[in-house]
Scaffold this motif. Structure first.
Motif, short mmCIF file in Angstrom:
data_model
loop_
_atom_site.label_atom_id
_atom_site.label_comp_id
_atom_site.label_asym_id
_atom_site.label_seq_id
_atom_site.Cartn_x
_atom_site.Cartn_y
_atom_site.Cartn_z
N ALA A 179 -41.03 -2.58 -33.05
CA ALA A 179 -40.49 -2.52 -34.42
C ALA A 179 -40.02 -3.88 -34.94
CB ALA A 179 -39.39 -1.48 -34.56
N GLU A 180 -40.52 -4.94 -34.33
CA GLU A 180 -40.15 -6.28 -34.78
C GLU A 180 -40.55 -6.48 -36.24
OE1 GLU A 180 -40.95 -9.38 -31.65
OE2 GLU A 180 -41.58 -10.42 -33.47
N GLY A 181 -39.61 -6.99 -37.02
CA GLY A 181 -39.90 -7.27 -38.43
C GLY A 181 -39.78 -6.06 -39.33
N LEU A 182 -39.43 -4.91 -38.80
CA LEU A 182 -39.26 -3.71 -39.63
C LEU A 182 -37.77 -3.43 -39.79
CD1 LEU A 182 -42.01 -1.44 -38.02
CD2 LEU A 182 -42.25 -3.07 -39.91
N SER A 183 -37.37 -3.00 -40.99
CA SER A 183 -35.94 -2.88 -41.27
C SER A 183 -35.32 -1.60 -40.72
CB SER A 183 -35.71 -2.92 -42.79
OG SER A 183 -36.17 -1.70 -43.36
N GLY A 184 -36.14 -0.55 -40.58
CA GLY A 184 -35.58 0.75 -40.20
C GLY A 184 -34.92 1.48 -41.35
N GLU A 185 -34.97 0.84 -42.54
CA GLU A 185 -34.37 1.47 -43.74
C GLU A 185 -35.23 2.63 -44.22
OE1 GLU A 185 -31.57 0.07 -45.64
OE2 GLU A 185 -31.28 -0.87 -43.69
N ASP A 186 -34.61 3.51 -45.00
CA ASP A 186 -35.35 4.61 -45.63
C ASP A 186 -36.51 4.06 -46.48
OD1 ASP A 186 -33.62 6.36 -44.53
OD2 ASP A 186 -32.94 7.23 -46.43
N ALA A 187 -37.60 4.81 -46.47
CA ALA A 187 -38.73 4.48 -47.35
C ALA A 187 -38.51 5.17 -48.70
CB ALA A 187 -40.03 4.94 -46.73
N ASP A 188 -39.12 4.58 -49.74
CA ASP A 188 -38.99 5.09 -51.09
C ASP A 188 -40.32 5.72 -51.52
OD1 ASP A 188 -37.51 4.97 -53.79
OD2 ASP A 188 -39.46 4.08 -54.22
N VAL A 189 -40.26 6.98 -51.94
CA VAL A 189 -41.49 7.71 -52.25
C VAL A 189 -42.33 6.99 -53.32
CG1 VAL A 189 -42.45 9.86 -53.17
CG2 VAL A 189 -40.45 9.94 -51.68
N ALA A 190 -41.69 6.57 -54.39
CA ALA A 190 -42.44 5.94 -55.49
C ALA A 190 -43.14 4.67 -55.01
CB ALA A 190 -41.52 5.62 -56.65
N GLU A 191 -42.45 3.93 -54.15
CA GLU A 191 -43.08 2.70 -53.62
C GLU A 191 -44.28 3.02 -52.75
OE1 GLU A 191 -40.51 -0.07 -51.48
OE2 GLU A 191 -39.20 -0.06 -53.25
N VAL A 192 -44.14 4.05 -51.92
CA VAL A 192 -45.27 4.42 -51.05
C VAL A 192 -46.46 4.88 -51.89
CG1 VAL A 192 -46.05 6.05 -49.28
CG2 VAL A 192 -43.80 4.97 -49.06
N VAL A 193 -46.18 5.70 -52.89
CA VAL A 193 -47.27 6.21 -53.74
C VAL A 193 -47.99 5.06 -54.44
CG1 VAL A 193 -47.75 7.54 -55.86
CG2 VAL A 193 -46.26 8.51 -54.10
N ALA A 194 -47.23 4.02 -54.82
CA ALA A 194 -47.81 2.91 -55.58
C ALA A 194 -48.41 1.81 -54.70
CB ALA A 194 -46.75 2.31 -56.49
N THR A 195 -48.25 1.93 -53.38
CA THR A 195 -48.73 0.87 -52.48
C THR A 195 -50.24 0.68 -52.60
OG1 THR A 195 -46.98 1.29 -50.88
CG2 THR A 195 -48.96 0.20 -50.04
N GLU A 196 -50.65 -0.57 -52.74
CA GLU A 196 -52.08 -0.86 -52.73
C GLU A 196 -52.53 -1.09 -51.29
OE1 GLU A 196 -54.16 -3.72 -55.28
OE2 GLU A 196 -52.49 -3.36 -56.68
N VAL A 197 -53.44 -0.27 -50.85
CA VAL A 197 -53.94 -0.42 -49.49
C VAL A 197 -55.16 -1.34 -49.53
CG1 VAL A 197 -54.87 0.79 -47.49
CG2 VAL A 197 -53.15 1.91 -48.94
N PRO A 198 -55.14 -2.42 -48.72
CA PRO A 198 -56.29 -3.33 -48.76
C PRO A 198 -57.56 -2.63 -48.30
CG PRO A 198 -54.61 -4.09 -47.20
CD PRO A 198 -54.13 -2.80 -47.76
N GLU A 199 -58.66 -3.01 -48.90
CA GLU A 199 -59.96 -2.42 -48.55
C GLU A 199 -60.57 -3.18 -47.38
OE1 GLU A 199 -62.03 -0.17 -50.47
OE2 GLU A 199 -60.42 0.31 -51.88
N GLY A 200 -61.37 -2.51 -46.63
CA GLY A 200 -62.21 -3.20 -45.64
C GLY A 200 -61.55 -3.40 -44.30
N ASP A 201 -62.40 -3.73 -43.35
CA ASP A 201 -61.98 -3.95 -41.97
C ASP A 201 -61.37 -5.34 -41.87
OD1 ASP A 201 -61.87 -4.52 -39.26
OD2 ASP A 201 -63.71 -3.41 -38.83
N PRO A 202 -60.12 -5.44 -41.39
CA PRO A 202 -59.45 -6.74 -41.32
C PRO A 202 -60.06 -7.67 -40.28
CG PRO A 202 -58.12 -5.10 -40.21
CD PRO A 202 -59.28 -4.36 -40.81
N THR A 203 -60.90 -7.12 -39.39
CA THR A 203 -61.39 -7.95 -38.28
C THR A 203 -62.77 -8.54 -38.56
OG1 THR A 203 -62.41 -6.05 -37.16
CG2 THR A 203 -60.13 -6.54 -36.59
N VAL A 204 -63.36 -8.18 -39.71
CA VAL A 204 -64.70 -8.74 -40.00
C VAL A 204 -64.67 -9.61 -41.25
CG1 VAL A 204 -66.01 -6.97 -38.83
CG2 VAL A 204 -65.42 -6.65 -41.24
#
Ligand SMILES: [Fe+2]
Ligand SMILES: [Fe+2]
Length: 172
Positions: free
Chosen positions: A147-172
């Protein structure tokens, strides 16, 4: 479909949680303390990885805003239940009660993800994208070991819903 499809990886980690909560029962002393610390950290990594890679797409592509709100609510409940363990002396009755409560809250949540959330997600997000997300899932775990670098704080629903998930395989 390879083993790196994201819901397969999420499920594999659920199985590890089921096993590791059970394994605590056989431990005492420092081994118990270390095993709980590692398990609690892993629960947090798992939750944040889902909040970044799974739930935003469940909300955006599978018409799953309500399910996402429920999932994030559960994650915060798991966070609180896990944090409450540290209010008790290691191995005391109160400590075990708090651990077993965290185990139950997490077990109910995992079952709901597997039964109710994975199927619509898999219908809405194609194989190739789910494989790419699986690679991101693994990379996220590498970056945030213990859990290094993670706050452990509560997540916010609106933020999760609005999160942009990057497209594509990060390893290629
Ligand atoms: Fe979850
Ligand atoms: Fe999960």
């Amino acid at each position: 479909m390879s083993d790196f499809e994201i819901t397969a990886l999420v499920l594999a980690e659920h199985e590890i949680f089921r096993r590791d909560f059970g394994a605590l029962e056989d431990l005492t002393g420092q081994e118990l303390a270390d095993a709980w610390t590692a398990l609690a950290a892993r629960l947090e990594v798992h939750a944040v990885a889902e909040e970044e890679l799974f739930y935003p797409l469940l909300a955006q592509e599978a018409d799953g805003e309500e399910e996402t709100a429920e999932g994030v609510h559960d994650h915060n409940a798991i966070r609180h239940a896990a944090a409450a363990v540290d209010d008790h002396e290691l191995g005391s009755d109160g400590w075990w009660e708090a651990v077993r409560n965290a185990r139950q809250v997490n077990a109910d949540h995992m079952a709901e993800e597997e039964t109710d959330f994975f199927p619509p997600f898999k219908d809405a997000v194609d194989d190739e994208k789910r494989e790419a997300l699986g690679m991101r899932w693994l990379a996220f775990h590498d970056e945030h070991e213990e859990a290094e670098g993670l706050s452990g704080e509560d997540a916010d629903v609106a933020e999760v819903v609005a999160t942009e998930v990057p497209e594509g395989d990060p390893t290629v």
